[in-house]
Design an enzyme around this catalytic site. Structure first.
Site, PDB file in Angstrom:
ATOM      1  N   SER A 141       0.875  -1.182   0.000  1.00 45.84           N
ATOM      2  CA  SER A 141       0.000   0.000   0.000  1.00 45.84           C
ATOM      3  C   SER A 141       0.906   1.224   0.000  1.00 45.84           C
ATOM      4  O   SER A 141       2.089   1.132   0.340  1.00 45.84           O
ATOM      5  CB  SER A 141      -0.848  -0.001   1.280  1.00 45.84           C
ATOM      6  OG  SER A 141      -1.471   1.251   1.480  1.00 45.84           O
ATOM      7  N   TYR A 154      -1.583  -0.631  10.535  1.00 45.90           N
ATOM      8  CA  TYR A 154      -1.610  -0.833   9.081  1.00 45.90           C
ATOM      9  C   TYR A 154      -0.333  -0.294   8.444  1.00 45.90           C
ATOM     10  O   TYR A 154       0.295  -0.957   7.616  1.00 45.90           O
ATOM     11  CB  TYR A 154      -2.849  -0.136   8.515  1.00 45.90           C
ATOM     12  CG  TYR A 154      -3.165  -0.440   7.066  1.00 45.90           C
ATOM     13  CD1 TYR A 154      -3.807  -1.625   6.708  1.00 45.90           C
ATOM     14  CD2 TYR A 154      -2.844   0.468   6.060  1.00 45.90           C
ATOM     15  CE1 TYR A 154      -4.119  -1.891   5.376  1.00 45.90           C
ATOM     16  CE2 TYR A 154      -3.152   0.211   4.734  1.00 45.90           C
ATOM     17  CZ  TYR A 154      -3.799  -0.972   4.396  1.00 45.90           C
ATOM     18  OH  TYR A 154      -4.105  -1.236   3.075  1.00 45.90           O
TER      19      TYR A 154
HETATM   20  P1  NAD Z   1     -11.365  -6.365   0.963  1.00 46.94           P
HETATM   21  O1  NAD Z   1     -11.841  -6.179   2.355  1.00 46.94           O
HETATM   22  O2  NAD Z   1     -12.297  -6.159  -0.166  1.00 46.94           O
HETATM   23  O3  NAD Z   1     -10.694  -7.816   0.797  1.00 46.94           O
HETATM   24  C1  NAD Z   1      -9.874  -8.369   1.775  1.00 46.94           C
HETATM   25  C2  NAD Z   1      -9.738  -9.851   1.528  1.00 46.94           C
HETATM   26  O4  NAD Z   1      -8.926 -10.399   2.573  1.00 46.94           O
HETATM   27  C3  NAD Z   1     -11.087 -10.585   1.586  1.00 46.94           C
HETATM   28  O5  NAD Z   1     -11.126 -11.624   0.624  1.00 46.94           O
HETATM   29  C4  NAD Z   1     -11.087 -11.162   2.991  1.00 46.94           C
HETATM   30  O6  NAD Z   1     -11.896 -12.325   3.123  1.00 46.94           O
HETATM   31  C5  NAD Z   1      -9.619 -11.500   3.135  1.00 46.94           C
HETATM   32  N1  NAD Z   1      -9.253 -11.705   4.533  1.00 46.94           N
HETATM   33  C6  NAD Z   1      -9.367 -10.844   5.578  1.00 46.94           C
HETATM   34  N2  NAD Z   1      -8.997 -11.448   6.710  1.00 46.94           N
HETATM   35  C7  NAD Z   1      -8.611 -12.719   6.379  1.00 46.94           C
HETATM   36  C8  NAD Z   1      -8.128 -13.831   7.104  1.00 46.94           C
HETATM   37  N3  NAD Z   1      -7.971 -13.793   8.432  1.00 46.94           N
HETATM   38  N4  NAD Z   1      -7.864 -14.976   6.436  1.00 46.94           N
HETATM   39  C9  NAD Z   1      -8.044 -15.042   5.092  1.00 46.94           C
HETATM   40  N5  NAD Z   1      -8.504 -14.024   4.354  1.00 46.94           N
HETATM   41  C10 NAD Z   1      -8.780 -12.884   4.992  1.00 46.94           C
HETATM   42  O7  NAD Z   1     -10.113  -5.374   0.849  1.00 46.94           O
HETATM   43  P2  NAD Z   1      -9.211  -4.900  -0.406  1.00 46.94           P
HETATM   44  O8  NAD Z   1      -9.306  -3.440  -0.458  1.00 46.94           O
HETATM   45  O9  NAD Z   1      -9.501  -5.706  -1.616  1.00 46.94           O
HETATM   46  O10 NAD Z   1      -7.767  -5.237   0.183  1.00 46.94           O
HETATM   47  C11 NAD Z   1      -6.906  -6.213  -0.382  1.00 46.94           C
HETATM   48  C12 NAD Z   1      -5.473  -5.828  -0.073  1.00 46.94           C
HETATM   49  O11 NAD Z   1      -5.162  -4.588  -0.709  1.00 46.94           O
HETATM   50  C13 NAD Z   1      -5.186  -5.631   1.420  1.00 46.94           C
HETATM   51  O12 NAD Z   1      -3.922  -6.158   1.746  1.00 46.94           O
HETATM   52  C14 NAD Z   1      -5.171  -4.117   1.566  1.00 46.94           C
HETATM   53  O13 NAD Z   1      -4.370  -3.695   2.651  1.00 46.94           O
HETATM   54  C15 NAD Z   1      -4.575  -3.717   0.231  1.00 46.94           C
HETATM   55  N6  NAD Z   1      -4.821  -2.330  -0.166  1.00 46.94           N
HETATM   56  C16 NAD Z   1      -6.103  -1.870  -0.345  1.00 46.94           C
HETATM   57  C17 NAD Z   1      -6.294  -0.544  -0.733  1.00 46.94           C
HETATM   58  C18 NAD Z   1      -7.657   0.034  -0.961  1.00 46.94           C
HETATM   59  O14 NAD Z   1      -7.745   1.268  -1.123  1.00 46.94           O
HETATM   60  N7  NAD Z   1      -8.718  -0.755  -1.019  1.00 46.94           N
HETATM   61  C19 NAD Z   1      -5.191   0.295  -0.914  1.00 46.94           C
HETATM   62  C20 NAD Z   1      -3.920  -0.212  -0.710  1.00 46.94           C
HETATM   63  C21 NAD Z   1      -3.747  -1.527  -0.342  1.00 46.94           C
END
Ligand code: NAD
Length: 259
Positions: A141, A154
């Site tokens: 991120s 985070y």
């Molecule tokens: P999201 O909440 O849509 O998806 C998260 C996923 O992680 C889901 O499939 C959830 O079931 C899974 N998960 C959570 N806890 C878990 C566990 N204990 N065991 C197994 N699976 C688990 O979120 P997202 O935005 O798609 O995030 C995905 C990645 O991208 C993350 O690492 C997040 O930090 C990163 N990210 C997101 C953004 C954003 O703006 N959305 C920006 C930068 C980085």
């Protein structure tokens, strides 16, 4: 990607689901993982397989549990014969100032966002090195490159992922294995929807206004990075064009880190 096996952790939602879609569209076999309702996950698994004519399996490892992470990698290796690409994507968020941040939330966030990628890499790397080819893509991120208020765990975890990526890049250099991190800015997924809702409540504004404010505060483009763009970036890192790219970060953030 034909014949390659890809594990995408946290692929039942958001970015992970899009990454799995992108790899499947290029012919890869997929191991889905993530939380959710069993029936919905099975429907999504079957639909992904039939859309792209590839084999897709699901493993329900809780990424907070080391033994389940080990089993995820071993199951993929046993079922498909190899793990060629590991995408560490599963992640959670919790926002609070440091002095009020619950210690158990810190532990859970570090376990899922930082320790899990380490454990999955530890399990997958020996096979990749033995076969002389492998790709690790860590979804970090912008929080891995700079700080943000109310996100101590985070930001610490994502900085850790960027550091881990550098070490893996160095340790695998010259083996045919690469390890890189993607650093997205804001992406519209359930993880961010919660932050938009919190902001609307805090500021007494509409969801539309809170969405605009959240974006414009940090992402100069004023636009979300899309899941599809992240899928393209992950495919690039796994292509021969990125063969000499390792231990580094790829930032898709609408100019956030440039300011
Ligand atoms: P999201 O909440 O849509 O998806 C998260 C996923 O992680 C889901 O499939 C959830 O079931 C899974 N998960 C959570 N806890 C878990 C566990 N204990 N065991 C197994 N699976 C688990 O979120 P997202 O935005 O798609 O995030 C995905 C990645 O991208 C993350 O690492 C997040 O930090 C990163 N990210 C997101 C953004 C954003 O703006 N959305 C920006 C930068 C980085």
């Amino acid at each position: 990607m034909k014949g390659r096996t890809v594990i995408v952790t946290g692929s039942t939602s958001g970015i992970g689901a899009a990454l799995a879609e992108g790899f499947a569209a290029e012919g890869a076999q997929i191991v889905l993982n993530g939380l959710g309702e069993a029936g919905a996950i099975e429907t999504a698994r079957a639909a992904l397989a039939s859309r792209h004519g590839v084999e897709v399996i699901y493993h329900g490892a809780d990424m907070a549990r080391p033994e389940e992470i080990e089993d995820l990698v071993r199951t993929a290796e046993t079922h498909f014969g190899a793990v060629d690409i590991l995408v560490n994507n599963a992640g959670i968020q919790y926002t609070e100032v440091i002095e009020a941040f619950p210690a158990e939330r810190w532990d859970a966030l570090i376990a899922i966002n930082l320790t899990a990628p380490f454990l999955a890499m530890r399990a997958a790397l020996p096979g990749m090195k033995r076969r002389g080819w492998g790709r690790i893509v860590n979804i970090a991120s912008n929080a891995g490159l700079g700080g943000s208020i109310r996100k101590s765990a985070y930001v610490a975890a994502k900085h850790g992922v960027v550091g881990l990526t550098k070490v893996a890049g160095l340790e695998t250099a010259g083996t045919g294995v690469t390890c890189n991190a993607i650093c997205p800015g804001w992406v519209k997924t359930p993880l961010v929807d919660v932050q938009i809702e919190d902001r609307a409540k805090r500021d007494g504004t509409s969801i539309a206004q809170a969405t605009y404010d959240l974006l414009i505060d940090q992402q100069p483009s004023g636009r979300f990075t899309t899941c599809g763009q992240l899928s393209g970036a992950a495919l690039f890192l796994c292509s021969s064009a990125a063969d000499t790219m390792t231990g580094t970060t790829l930032t898709l953030d609408g100019g956030w880190m440039a300011s």
